[in-house]
Design a protein around this motif. Structure first.
Motif, short mmCIF file in Angstrom:
data_model
loop_
_atom_site.label_atom_id
_atom_site.label_comp_id
_atom_site.label_asym_id
_atom_site.label_seq_id
_atom_site.Cartn_x
_atom_site.Cartn_y
_atom_site.Cartn_z
N ASP A 87 4.31 5.55 -24.17
CA ASP A 87 5.31 5.10 -24.99
C ASP A 87 4.85 5.53 -26.78
O ASP A 87 3.74 4.60 -26.76
N GLN A 88 6.28 5.42 -27.53
CA GLN A 88 5.42 6.00 -29.09
C GLN A 88 5.64 4.66 -29.26
O GLN A 88 4.72 4.54 -30.28
N LYS A 89 6.51 3.31 -29.16
CA LYS A 89 5.95 2.49 -29.75
C LYS A 89 4.42 1.48 -29.35
O LYS A 89 3.47 0.92 -29.71
N GLY A 90 4.29 1.83 -27.88
CA GLY A 90 2.26 1.08 -27.87
C GLY A 90 1.54 2.93 -28.65
O GLY A 90 0.45 1.73 -28.58
N PHE A 91 1.94 3.33 -28.80
CA PHE A 91 1.83 4.21 -29.06
C PHE A 91 0.46 3.58 -30.66
O PHE A 91 -0.24 3.99 -31.30
N GLU A 92 1.78 3.02 -31.24
CA GLU A 92 1.54 2.69 -33.00
C GLU A 92 1.35 1.45 -32.97
O GLU A 92 0.04 1.04 -33.69
N ALA A 93 1.85 0.30 -31.91
CA ALA A 93 0.58 -1.11 -31.87
C ALA A 93 -0.80 -0.78 -31.74
O ALA A 93 -1.05 -1.68 -30.96
N THR A 137 8.47 5.22 -11.56
CA THR A 137 7.52 4.27 -11.21
C THR A 137 7.64 3.60 -12.96
O THR A 137 7.55 2.95 -12.97
N VAL A 138 8.02 4.12 -13.79
CA VAL A 138 8.66 3.67 -15.46
C VAL A 138 9.16 2.81 -14.93
O VAL A 138 9.44 1.67 -15.89
N ASP A 139 11.04 2.84 -14.43
CA ASP A 139 11.61 2.06 -14.42
C ASP A 139 11.57 1.14 -13.56
O ASP A 139 11.62 -0.30 -13.94
N ARG A 140 10.65 1.02 -12.59
CA ARG A 140 10.23 -0.25 -12.01
C ARG A 140 9.42 -0.98 -12.81
O ARG A 140 9.23 -2.22 -12.51
N TYR A 141 8.37 -0.23 -13.27
CA TYR A 141 7.62 -0.97 -14.51
C TYR A 141 8.07 -1.79 -15.31
O TYR A 141 7.75 -3.04 -15.49
N ASN A 142 9.24 -1.51 -15.85
CA ASN A 142 9.66 -1.99 -17.51
C ASN A 142 10.40 -2.87 -16.18
O ASN A 142 10.75 -4.34 -17.60
N GLY A 143 11.35 -2.97 -15.35
CA GLY A 143 11.52 -3.94 -14.75
C GLY A 143 10.86 -5.29 -14.28
O GLY A 143 10.89 -6.66 -15.19
N SER A 169 4.83 -4.94 -22.77
CA SER A 169 5.49 -4.58 -23.38
C SER A 169 6.31 -3.67 -22.72
O SER A 169 5.59 -2.54 -21.68
N THR A 170 7.76 -2.24 -22.33
CA THR A 170 7.78 -2.17 -21.59
C THR A 170 7.61 -0.61 -22.04
O THR A 170 6.91 -0.52 -22.70
N VAL A 171 7.99 0.88 -21.42
CA VAL A 171 7.82 2.20 -22.11
C VAL A 171 8.97 2.82 -21.83
O VAL A 171 9.86 3.16 -20.76
N GLU A 172 9.37 3.03 -22.43
CA GLU A 172 11.08 3.66 -23.35
C GLU A 172 11.11 4.18 -24.06
O GLU A 172 13.02 5.16 -24.37
#
Length: 592
Positions: free
Chosen positions: A441-447, A490-496, A513-516
């Motif tokens: 996601d965008q926050k991961g892309f920037e980090a 899959t993303v929802d489970r991972y974020n949990g 970090s989450t992917v959201e």
């Protein structure tokens, strides 16, 4: 009457030509390009290559590169191609070995410049450039130390040997220095480093040793593993303080390591290492002969290595040594025949991340004089590579920061994203299409600093439909035909799992970090051959051993050309520690 008509026709033709411009007259003769300077654009590994071509009298007289983003070292391919094009006055020249994408983009730009001139390649004036092979020179030289290979290990050994007072020369068969180090991320595993202390990460040399032994299924020589781990931090500090390498102010967490311990060079690329090493070698007046291939080792009657036979572009060489030869020529990941000989499963269907120069030459030369080889069947693949070329993808940095989810065509996770490279690679090969999809996601892309560090690669991936950026996960999934509904689940489970701090499915060891947060990015990738763990057997002094376990006098080796250090599988970021530690040891001991 016929003679009169023929005469009148001739007069009319002469009058017509007299009224034409010079270029029009030339056109009438069958070939002509209007003199001038023309621009052209092509696309290499680093994105757009813009050139300016000067044409005079149907001849290319000059080519200037106006802009490019190719990796330092690889851009030298454009100088080589320019020389060849001007010499032959033809764009029908061979690409520079090891610089395929740069060569392709440069030639594309030159052809575009010709098109801008309204010309085709066949309109260039033909030039005969045949030469007499009998004119090839035979050169004999003597040096204290001859080093085979100008990659990270060879340059490290050269700098240390020169600093110890030895007369050193480096032979490199490729048209550029750097080897696999240049095209790697060049992260460096070192226990107890200064950034770990700053972050409060508890680590130890013993922990690094055990991680490496376990990661290689306990098939490595423990003596060599301990030498690497015990000297890794000193090597990183030497690169920083002696060579001038700049390390980033953060660490990466590579698969198989039990803690985050891997230093990152500036720009997260091996060009930081090689550029600084080459500058240091130049400062020390260490000669590096490019396009010069070592072909055999010279031994005396007692079996001691006393020199190297080599072949250059314009000469054959005999180098004799006062002290030693150091082999640092890399592995054999690009030698399909050699790969299949030792591991039939690693055949031509598997691409390679390696430099095309990684063909095992040093291993063959050493074996010819009785050197022992270890672990030749252990060949590692890297999980996240370009499905079209096999090139390692720096987009994968995001995974090493812990920010990505890896899924298959069905939208499901199937492996721990920070697992061992061989485990991940085999898991990917078992999926639909033998590929995976890495979601960010965008926050991961920037980090992960992907745009900052690897912008040209992103441009390449977008251009070749290997990367998509979309406002929603569904839109990104649809681009690759991934099951969007399953991917969202899959993303929802991972974020949990991130919220709970534990991944019950695959036990991912870092969940930062989450992917959201949109936009979302998905990159398509496949495994490719990345590292050959087998090679020449050495001891902790970097001396080469023969098949009876005895030292071969006058011969040292360092880097991927050696075997026994990584076992069945190399943990990410151990290679830079390996080449630096044993490169230093080889250079220091050879100079004694």
């Amino acid at each position: 009457m016929k003679r009169i008509l023929a005469f009148l026709l001739t007069v009319m033709m002469v009058a017509t030509l007299a009224g034409c411009s010079k270029s029009e007259q030339a056109d009438a003769k069958g070939s002509s390009i209007k003199d001038g300077v023309y621009e052209g654009i092509g696309y290499g590994k680093g994105g757009e290559i813009k050139i300016e071509t000067t044409i005079v009298d149907d001849t290319i007289t000059d080519i200037k590169v106006l802009s490019n983003n190719e990796t330092p070292g690889f851009n030298s391919a454009m100088d080589t191609l320019t020389e060849s094009i001007i010499l032959k006055n033809s764009v029908d020249v061979d690409g520079v070995s090891g610089c395929t994408l740069t060569s392709k983009g440069f030639l594309e730009a030159v052809n575009a410049a010709l098109a801008a001139a309204g010309a085709t390649p066949d309109m260039l004036k033909k030039i005969d450039v045949s030469s007499d092979a009998s004119d090839e020179k035979q050169i004999e030289e003597t040096h204290d130390i001859v080093i085979i290979g100008a990659g990270g290990a060879g340059l490290t050994a050269a700098i240390e040997a020169k600093n110890a007072g030895a007369d050193v020369i480096v032979l490199e068969k490729m048209p550029l220095a750097g080897g696999n180090t240049l095209i790697s991320g060049a992260e460096y595993a070192a226990a107890n480093n200064w950034l770990q202390k700053k972050e409060g990460i508890e680590d130890s040399v013993e922990q690094h040793v055990q991680d490496t032994l376990k990661g290689g299924d306990y098939k490595a020589k423990e003596e060599l593993v301990r030498t690497m781990a015990e000297n890794a931090l000193a090597g990183a500090e030497w690169l920083r303080d002696e060579v001038g390498v700049v390390w980033e102010e953060e660490l990466m967490f590579f698969g198989g390591h039990s803690v985050k311990r891997s230093l990152i060079p500036s720009g997260a690329s091996g060009k930081e290492i090689i550029t600084k090493q080459l500058a240091k070698a130049k400062e020390l007046n260490i000669p590096i002969l490019l396009n010069t291939k070592a072909v055999s080792l010279i031994t005396d009657n007692g079996g001691k290595v006393i020199g190297v036979e080599a072949e250059g572009k314009d000469a054959n060489y005999t180098f004799t040594t006062n002290k030693a030869v150091i082999i640092a020529s890399g592995g054999f990941g690009s030698n399909i025949e050699m790969r299949v000989k030792y591991n039939p499963e690693i055949d031509k269907t598997i691409l390679s991340t390696n430099s095309v120069g990684s063909t095992g030459d040093g291993i063959v030369m050493a074996e010819e004089i009785g050197a022992s080889l270890l672990g030749m069947e252990y060949i590692q693949t890297y999980p996240i590579c370009d499905p079209l070329t096999g090139t390692l993808l720096y987009y994968d940095d995001a995974r090493l920061y812990g920010h990505t989810i890896i899924v298959n065509k069905e939208g499901k996770r199937f492996v721990e994203e920070l697992g061992r490279r061989d485990v991940m690679s085999m898991a990917i090969k078992a999926q639909t299409g033998h590929v995976c999809y890495e979601l960010l996601d965008q926050k991961g892309f920037e980090a992960s600093k992907l745009q900052e560090n690897h912008g040209p690669e992103l441009e390449y991936l977008y251009k070749n439909n290997l990367l998509v950026k979309a406002d929603t996960i569904k839109e990104a999934a649809d681009f690759f035909g991934i099951d969007a509904e399953e991917l969202q689940s899959t993303v929802d489970r991972y974020n949990g799992y991130v919220a709970d701090g534990k991944d019950p499915e695959f036990n991912k060891r870092s969940l930062p970090s989450t992917v959201e947060v949109g936009p979302f990015y998905i990159c398509k990738a496949a495994p490719a051959v990345h590292h050959t763990m087998g090679g020449i057997e050495i001891n902790s002094k970097a001396q080469v051993l023969n098949t009876e376990g005895n030292v071969i006098e006058g011969l040292y080796a360092a880097g991927e050309v050696t075997g026994g250090i990584q076992g069945t599988n190399r943990l990410g970021s151990n290679a830079l520690a390996d080449i630096t530690v044993f490169g230093r040891i080889a250079g220091q001991n050879a100079a004694k």
